[in-house]
Design an enzyme around this catalytic site. Sequence first.
Site, PDB file in Angstrom:
ATOM      1  CB  CYS A 118      -0.851  -0.046   1.261  1.00  0.00           C
ATOM      2  SG  CYS A 118      -1.818   1.434   1.572  1.00  0.00           S
ATOM      3  CG  HIS A 265      -4.876  -2.470   3.064  1.00  0.00           C
ATOM      4  ND1 HIS A 265      -3.998  -2.997   3.987  1.00  0.00           N
ATOM      5  CD2 HIS A 265      -4.438  -1.210   2.826  1.00  0.00           C
ATOM      6  CE1 HIS A 265      -3.078  -2.096   4.281  1.00  0.00           C
ATOM      7  NE2 HIS A 265      -3.308  -0.992   3.588  1.00  0.00           N
ATOM      8  CD  GLU A 266      -5.431   1.038   0.006  1.00  0.00           C
ATOM      9  OE1 GLU A 266      -5.446   2.124   0.617  1.00  0.00           O
ATOM     10  OE2 GLU A 266      -4.380   0.360  -0.143  1.00  0.00           O
ATOM     11  CG  HIS A 269      -5.618   3.092   4.780  1.00  0.00           C
ATOM     12  ND1 HIS A 269      -4.881   3.051   5.938  1.00  0.00           N
ATOM     13  CD2 HIS A 269      -4.892   2.419   3.838  1.00  0.00           C
ATOM     14  CE1 HIS A 269      -3.746   2.376   5.722  1.00  0.00           C
ATOM     15  NE2 HIS A 269      -3.734   1.978   4.456  1.00  0.00           N
ATOM     16  CG  HIS A 275      -0.104   0.384   7.033  1.00  0.00           C
ATOM     17  ND1 HIS A 275       0.791   1.096   6.267  1.00  0.00           N
ATOM     18  CD2 HIS A 275      -1.180   0.134   6.237  1.00  0.00           C
ATOM     19  CE1 HIS A 275       0.276   1.257   5.049  1.00  0.00           C
ATOM     20  NE2 HIS A 275      -0.917   0.689   5.008  1.00  0.00           N
TER      21      HIS A 275
HETATM   22 ZN   LIG Z   1      -2.421   0.810   3.619  1.00  0.00          ZN
END
Ligand SMILES: [Zn+2]
Length: 309
Positions: A118, A265-266, A269, A275
């Site tokens: 990422c 994953h994104e 965020h 992380h």
């Molecule tokens: Zn990330």
Amino acid sequence: MALKYFQLLFSVTIFFLVSSNIGLATRHAPDYKNLHSPFEFIKHLEGCHKGNKSKEIQLLKNYLQRFGYLDLDQAHADDDIFDDALEAAVKTYQSNFHINPTGILDVSTVSKMVVSRCGVPDIFKGMNSMRADREKHDSGSAVHVVSHYSFFPNSPRWPPTKTHLTYNILPDTPSNAVGPVRRAFNKWASATHFTFSQVQGNQGADLVIGFFRLDHGDGHEFDGPGGTLAHAFAPTTGRFDYDADEPWVDGMVTGAFDLETVAIHEIGHLLGLGHSSIEGAIMYPSIPDGVTKNLHEDDIRGIRALYNV
Ligand SMILES: [Zn+2]
Ligand SMILES: *[C@@H]1O[C@H](CO)[C@@H](O)[C@H](O)[C@H]1NC(C)=O
Ligand SMILES: [Zn+2]
């Protein structure tokens, strides 16, 4: 069959050795991934340590700066000498990725660094939220739990009353990405207090997902095939960009990256997670090709802690 069994046993053994922090000299040949990625240069640095000097060391400084480990504004930091600042950055990287922090670019360090990842930094302005040794012991839990989730600096989050978020998948998104993105939102919805719905066009969506190449105007350029795969912004910006130059796929395919795994994953965020140093967590910074992952209890604990739910 026997070989498969041996591989399984071998993996399990390595897992226990690594997870119990037993120092072990790796004897098998390094299994470097992404041979044609922008991170490939790191392979040539294996064995380097303080005092070494080469063109690739300058590239390594850029790499470590990009992910928050090094501040190149410091005098003389942007040159080709393996100096004190670089050694400190390598040690921090090693401890974040559960590698013995020797400051030497050994096989285990290089093997981690070359994996696609990422684009969001692990450290913001010197604040290492990912720090593996800062264990969070969740109170109120009957069992002893060590968490490694993290937040962005100052813990930005969506307002407590805003539990429903709308998302817009930009019109020029490849059609095979739409399903995986929706499934990724559904996974977060089933594990947290958030709900999501897709909206079209200019309806003022809270979150916008799109595919972009190289420099695409948000100050965080992509790097072509391999290297960084995607990035997203902390609340309440609501932007999640895929690197359009990657070989994207829906599922587990060697040499390609799973759209849904990266979306989960994104979205983490987008909701406010940084992380995690737990390799099984979806918020772990890197993901090799041909691998799919799902939400991990560390990710869910992170959201519950951030939103106090
Ligand atoms: Zn990330
Ligand atoms: C790094 O420096 C050592 C001497 O300290 C030298 O033997 C080694 O070849 C150097 N490695 C590289 C990759 O330049
Ligand atoms: Zn972007």
